[in-house]
Enzyme design. Structure first.
Site, mmCIF file in Angstrom:
data_model
loop_
_atom_site.group_PDB
_atom_site.id
_atom_site.type_symbol
_atom_site.label_atom_id
_atom_site.label_comp_id
_atom_site.label_asym_id
_atom_site.label_seq_id
_atom_site.Cartn_x
_atom_site.Cartn_y
_atom_site.Cartn_z
ATOM 1 N N HIS A 77 -35.958 20.449 1.635
ATOM 2 C CA HIS A 77 -35.763 20.680 0.212
ATOM 3 C C HIS A 77 -36.606 19.719 -0.613
ATOM 4 O O HIS A 77 -37.053 18.675 -0.123
ATOM 5 C CB HIS A 77 -34.280 20.556 -0.173
ATOM 6 C CG HIS A 77 -33.660 19.241 0.146
ATOM 7 N ND1 HIS A 77 -33.271 18.876 1.421
ATOM 8 C CD2 HIS A 77 -33.355 18.168 -0.644
ATOM 9 C CE1 HIS A 77 -32.748 17.660 1.403
ATOM 10 N NE2 HIS A 77 -32.796 17.199 0.160
ATOM 11 N N ARG A 109 -23.037 14.330 -4.074
ATOM 12 C CA ARG A 109 -23.449 14.767 -2.741
ATOM 13 C C ARG A 109 -22.551 14.195 -1.651
ATOM 14 O O ARG A 109 -22.196 13.015 -1.672
ATOM 15 C CB ARG A 109 -24.902 14.330 -2.474
ATOM 16 C CG ARG A 109 -25.486 14.942 -1.201
ATOM 17 C CD ARG A 109 -26.900 14.441 -0.961
ATOM 18 N NE ARG A 109 -26.896 13.252 -0.113
ATOM 19 C CZ ARG A 109 -28.005 12.687 0.362
ATOM 20 N NH1 ARG A 109 -29.202 13.172 0.022
ATOM 21 N NH2 ARG A 109 -27.936 11.619 1.131
ATOM 22 N N HIS A 166 -38.559 17.475 2.285
ATOM 23 C CA HIS A 166 -37.950 16.636 3.310
ATOM 24 C C HIS A 166 -36.620 17.210 3.764
ATOM 25 O O HIS A 166 -36.002 18.025 3.076
ATOM 26 C CB HIS A 166 -37.717 15.213 2.783
ATOM 27 C CG HIS A 166 -36.706 15.140 1.667
ATOM 28 N ND1 HIS A 166 -36.965 15.579 0.390
ATOM 29 C CD2 HIS A 166 -35.424 14.675 1.647
ATOM 30 C CE1 HIS A 166 -35.905 15.402 -0.369
ATOM 31 N NE2 HIS A 166 -34.941 14.853 0.368
ATOM 32 N N ASP A 178 -32.862 15.442 5.012
ATOM 33 C CA ASP A 178 -32.221 14.172 4.670
ATOM 34 C C ASP A 178 -32.189 13.194 5.850
ATOM 35 O O ASP A 178 -31.811 13.556 6.970
ATOM 36 C CB ASP A 178 -30.791 14.411 4.175
ATOM 37 C CG ASP A 178 -30.750 15.014 2.785
ATOM 38 O OD1 ASP A 178 -31.671 14.735 1.996
ATOM 39 O OD2 ASP A 178 -29.803 15.765 2.496
#
Length: 267
Positions: A243, A258, A100, A102
């Protein structure tokens, strides 16, 4: 002492994308020339790892992230207390293990992500990235021509619904093929987490084409697999990659921090 550009080394790590950047100490600060070198490595390789950043504080990570653009606040996942925009990423789950990009179910998905390894298990938990520009470029001219004229419906996961967001809040359409806002390079923009169907097609009609494209994304020749170390700061281009996490930690602790940077409307 501030890091200078003369100390920076960039080493390619895979054929399709990915590079290791050494000679940078973000906790000590970097000058503008060094940041330009790092940014160019990012544009050249789509995914870069700045190794040895274990001394970087949450505030320092946010400060460095702000040099890349405006920090994005996730629509329904909470930030670390006292650090808006900094999220804790932990054990692999079915969502993170699917290829996917994000939050493509938003109108302006993040453009860049910075992920810092804080606690890493003794084995497992690697992250893989795929170069979706290479995936698109290697398709036949006929299929590329078909995809160029399509849009796809992207929809949020069940986590969005559990956070109280309506389906309308987390449903958008984007082009199936987008162009990078800096390089202009085209890339495939459908993914197994958020793409529901081709716009104007039924789910049944969409499924064969989407399944074919998803399978191409995961092919080894397009992938860089990163084996984490504590202090690795990986920066990737959400507009040029997808990723997926390898979920083989056997329950061992895995914590990463993140930060994402706002992007524009995919086009």
């Amino acid at each position: 002492m501030t890091t200078t550009a003369s100390k920076v080394a960039v080493e390619r790590r895979a054929g399709a994308l990915g590079a290791l950047v050494t000679g940078v100490d973000l906790a000590a600060g970097i000058d503008d020339e060094t940041f330009s070198v790092v940014r160019q490595a990012f544009l050249d390789h789509q995914v870069i790892c700045l190794r040895g950043q274990e001394n970087l504080t949450p505030a320092g990570q946010l400060e460095f992230a702000a040099r890349w653009g405006t920090i994005s606040i996730h629509p329904y996942v909470a930030s670390l207390e006292g650090h808006p925009g900094l999220m804790r990423i932990y054990d692999p789950n079915p969502v993170t293990q699917t290829w996917h990009a994000d939050t493509t179910h938003t109108a302006r998905p993040p453009g860049i992500t910075l992920l810092l390894a804080r606690t890493i298990p003794p084995y497992g938990g690697d992250t893989m990235w795929s170069n979706i520009q290479r995936v698109y470029e290697d398709l036949s001219p006929g299929l590329r021509g078909t995809l160029d004229g399509l849009r796809a419906v992207h929809r949020g996961t069940e986590l969005a619904a559990s956070a109280g967001l309506s389906e309308q809040d987390v449903t958008v359409t984007h082009p199936v093929v987008i162009h990078h806002p800096v390089t202009g390079r085209p890339g495939l923009y459908v993914n197994g987490n958020y793409t529901a169907r081709i716009d104007g097609w039924t789910d049944e009609e969409s499924a064969p084409l989407l399944s074919f494209l998803y399978a191409r994304v995961g092919r080894p020749e397009y992938v860089y697999r990163h084996h984490w170390r504590v202090g690795d700061l990986v920066i990737w281009d959400n507009r040029a990659t997808q990723h997926a996490v390898v979920g083989d930690t056997a329950g061992a602790e895995r914590t990463l921090h993140r930060v994402t940077i706002e992007g524009g409307e995919p086009a």
